[in-house]
Design a protein around this motif. Structure first.
Motif, PDB file in Angstrom:
ATOM      1  N   SER A  22       0.821  -1.223   0.000  1.00 38.99           N
ATOM      2  CA  SER A  22       0.000   0.000   0.000  1.00 38.99           C
ATOM      3  C   SER A  22       0.851   1.268   0.000  1.00 38.99           C
ATOM      4  N   HIS A  23       1.986   1.218   0.704  1.00 34.96           N
ATOM      5  CA  HIS A  23       2.831   2.413   0.838  1.00 34.96           C
ATOM      6  C   HIS A  23       4.300   2.006   0.666  1.00 34.96           C
ATOM      7  N   PRO A  24       4.716   1.708  -0.566  1.00 38.82           N
ATOM      8  CA  PRO A  24       6.083   1.184  -0.769  1.00 38.82           C
ATOM      9  C   PRO A  24       7.178   2.070  -0.152  1.00 38.82           C
ATOM     10  N   ARG A  25       6.910   3.352  -0.018  1.00 35.95           N
ATOM     11  CA  ARG A  25       7.946   4.231   0.542  1.00 35.95           C
ATOM     12  C   ARG A  25       8.219   3.942   2.018  1.00 35.95           C
ATOM     13  N   LEU A  26       7.258   3.283   2.691  1.00 42.98           N
ATOM     14  CA  LEU A  26       7.452   2.966   4.112  1.00 42.98           C
ATOM     15  C   LEU A  26       8.196   1.648   4.322  1.00 42.98           C
ATOM     16  N   TRP A  27       8.506   0.948   3.237  1.00 45.27           N
ATOM     17  CA  TRP A  27       9.178  -0.349   3.320  1.00 45.27           C
ATOM     18  C   TRP A  27      10.434  -0.309   4.210  1.00 45.27           C
ATOM     19  N   PRO A  28      11.302   0.719   4.095  1.00 47.35           N
ATOM     20  CA  PRO A  28      12.506   0.718   4.939  1.00 47.35           C
ATOM     21  C   PRO A  28      12.194   0.643   6.436  1.00 47.35           C
ATOM     22  N   LEU A  29      11.011   1.087   6.834  1.00 47.01           N
ATOM     23  CA  LEU A  29      10.663   1.065   8.256  1.00 47.01           C
ATOM     24  C   LEU A  29      10.315  -0.338   8.759  1.00 47.01           C
ATOM     25  N   VAL A  30       9.856  -1.213   7.865  1.00 44.54           N
ATOM     26  CA  VAL A  30       9.424  -2.554   8.310  1.00 44.54           C
ATOM     27  C   VAL A  30      10.394  -3.660   7.885  1.00 44.54           C
ATOM     28  N   ARG A  31      11.394  -3.290   7.139  1.00 42.62           N
ATOM     29  CA  ARG A  31      12.293  -4.261   6.514  1.00 42.62           C
ATOM     30  C   ARG A  31      13.137  -5.071   7.516  1.00 42.62           C
ATOM     31  N   ALA A  32      13.802  -4.384   8.478  1.00 43.87           N
ATOM     32  CA  ALA A  32      14.778  -5.068   9.339  1.00 43.87           C
ATOM     33  C   ALA A  32      14.153  -6.215  10.150  1.00 43.87           C
ATOM     34  N   PRO A  33      13.004  -6.011  10.813  1.00 45.92           N
ATOM     35  CA  PRO A  33      12.440  -7.155  11.561  1.00 45.92           C
ATOM     36  C   PRO A  33      12.028  -8.308  10.650  1.00 45.92           C
ATOM     37  N   LEU A  34      11.592  -7.997   9.429  1.00 51.89           N
ATOM     38  CA  LEU A  34      11.194  -9.070   8.513  1.00 51.89           C
ATOM     39  C   LEU A  34      12.417  -9.904   8.127  1.00 51.89           C
ATOM     40  N   ARG A  35      13.486  -9.206   7.860  1.00 55.02           N
ATOM     41  CA  ARG A  35      14.728  -9.910   7.505  1.00 55.02           C
ATOM     42  C   ARG A  35      15.211 -10.767   8.682  1.00 55.02           C
ATOM     43  N   TRP A  36      15.150 -10.219   9.892  1.00 56.95           N
ATOM     44  CA  TRP A  36      15.547 -10.979  11.078  1.00 56.95           C
ATOM     45  C   TRP A  36      14.695 -12.235  11.197  1.00 56.95           C
ATOM     46  N   ASN A  37      13.397 -12.061  10.983  1.00 60.31           N
ATOM     47  CA  ASN A  37      12.453 -13.176  11.085  1.00 60.31           C
ATOM     48  C   ASN A  37      12.832 -14.299  10.107  1.00 60.31           C
ATOM     49  N   PHE A  38      13.150 -13.925   8.858  1.00 63.00           N
ATOM     50  CA  PHE A  38      13.476 -14.973   7.886  1.00 63.00           C
ATOM     51  C   PHE A  38      14.865 -15.564   8.129  1.00 63.00           C
ATOM     52  N   ASP A  39      15.794 -14.776   8.654  1.00 61.96           N
ATOM     53  CA  ASP A  39      17.088 -15.348   9.048  1.00 61.96           C
ATOM     54  C   ASP A  39      16.882 -16.406  10.140  1.00 61.96           C
ATOM     55  N   TYR A  40      16.013 -16.079  11.097  1.00 51.89           N
ATOM     56  CA  TYR A  40      15.764 -16.992  12.223  1.00 51.89           C
ATOM     57  C   TYR A  40      15.150 -18.309  11.738  1.00 51.89           C
ATOM     58  N   ILE A  41      14.201 -18.173  10.822  1.00 51.16           N
ATOM     59  CA  ILE A  41      13.427 -19.355  10.415  1.00 51.16           C
ATOM     60  C   ILE A  41      14.130 -20.191   9.323  1.00 51.16           C
ATOM     61  N   ALA A  42      15.196 -19.647   8.738  1.00 46.67           N
ATOM     62  CA  ALA A  42      15.825 -20.287   7.560  1.00 46.67           C
ATOM     63  C   ALA A  42      16.184 -21.768   7.763  1.00 46.67           C
ATOM     64  N   PRO A  43      16.829 -22.142   8.874  1.00 43.17           N
ATOM     65  CA  PRO A  43      17.201 -23.561   9.003  1.00 43.17           C
ATOM     66  C   PRO A  43      15.993 -24.485   9.075  1.00 43.17           C
ATOM     67  N   MET A  44      14.812 -23.932   9.451  1.00 44.92           N
ATOM     68  CA  MET A  44      13.600 -24.766   9.583  1.00 44.92           C
ATOM     69  C   MET A  44      12.674 -24.581   8.395  1.00 44.92           C
ATOM     70  N   TRP A  45      13.067 -23.723   7.434  1.00 41.66           N
ATOM     71  CA  TRP A  45      12.101 -23.294   6.421  1.00 41.66           C
ATOM     72  C   TRP A  45      11.528 -24.452   5.607  1.00 41.66           C
ATOM     73  N   ASP A  46      12.391 -25.351   5.183  1.00 37.65           N
ATOM     74  CA  ASP A  46      11.882 -26.416   4.307  1.00 37.65           C
ATOM     75  C   ASP A  46      10.909 -27.330   5.047  1.00 37.65           C
ATOM     76  N   ALA A  47      11.081 -27.441   6.382  1.00 38.09           N
ATOM     77  CA  ALA A  47      10.130 -28.238   7.160  1.00 38.09           C
ATOM     78  C   ALA A  47       8.837 -27.450   7.385  1.00 38.09           C
ATOM     79  N   CYS A  48       8.942 -26.110   7.449  1.00 38.51           N
ATOM     80  CA  CYS A  48       7.764 -25.255   7.734  1.00 38.51           C
ATOM     81  C   CYS A  48       6.930 -24.975   6.492  1.00 38.51           C
TER      82      CYS A  48
END
Ligand SMILES: C[S@@+](CC[C@H](N)C(=O)[O-])C[C@H]1O[C@@H](n2cnc3c(N)ncnc32)[C@H](O)[C@@H]1O
Length: 204
Positions: A22-48
């Protein structure tokens, strides 16, 4: 504890997707936690990740209707779509791009095909030139319409899949996507019949 982190991560992914679409310009504000989340889940991703339904990718390949020379799997995660597309198009050069270094480590570990190259990149600001990809594919990934239009060749297409339909954590309603993609310069957006997964094919 791990399950709670995963549940919160799914809710955050849905929130971040809504903000980014909806507001692509706000992406930098939400990016870091999303990246952290996917880094955390990566070793389990194929099972999830919910199974290995290849119908959407097969439908995209069939509707695209020719052999793409260069394919981008955006938000590749551990490379599920990249590997399947490599099987369908053995002569294509495939780039799997993702924000999460840990996802990319997993992807490299489980990918045997030398035609696939993985690289860290943010879909909101891709490091690739204009029109370099014939086919861009996003499976459960946030669509940034303007960058998609920029990196897709003039006669190319973008396939967008939400594998769990409207219940997919990373999800944008097709009507909203149609507007965003048309506004970015795509000339048509068709919905392919793939059962529960929602699959769109947008042509430049
Ligand atoms: C739900 S996962 C899907 C992974 C893979 N496509 C699959 O179906 O298994 C979303 C992926 O998109 C990546 N991602 C999210 N936002 C991104 C962005 N702006 N640029 C690149 N990758 C991004 C995440 O790191 C994550 O690996």
């Amino acid at each position: 504890m791990r399950q709670q982190v995963i549940a919160v991560g799914k809710r955050y992914a849905r929130f971040a997707t809504r903000v980014a679409v909806s507001h692509p310009r706000l992406w930098p504000l939400v990016r870091a936690p999303l990246r952290w989340n996917f880094d955390y889940i990566a070793p389990m991703w194929d099972a999830c990740r919910a199974g290995g339904d290849t119908r959407p990718l097969d439908a995209i390949a069939a509707s695209f209707g020719r052999e793409p020379r260069r394919i981008l799997d955006l938000g590749t995660g551990t490379g599920f779509a990249a590997r399947h597309l490599a099987g369908l198009f053995p002569h294509a050069e495939i780039v799997g791009a993702d924000l999460s270094p840990a996802m990319l480590d997993e992807a490299r570990r489980v990918t045997p095909q030398p035609q696939i190259r993985y690289e860290e990149a943010d879909a909101a600001k891709l490091p690739h030139g204009d029109g370099v990809f014939d086919l861009v594919v996003l499976v459960n990934m946030i669509p940034f319409a303007r960058e998609l239009a920029r990196v897709t060749a003039e006669d190319g297409a973008v396939g967008i899949v939400f594998s769990g339909g409207a219940g997919t954590p990373i999800y944008a309603p097709p009507e909203q996507l149609r507007r965003a993609l048309a506004g970015a310069g795509f000339r048509s957006v068709e919905e392919l019949d793939t059962g529960e997964p929602i699959t769109l094919l947008a042509r430049r």
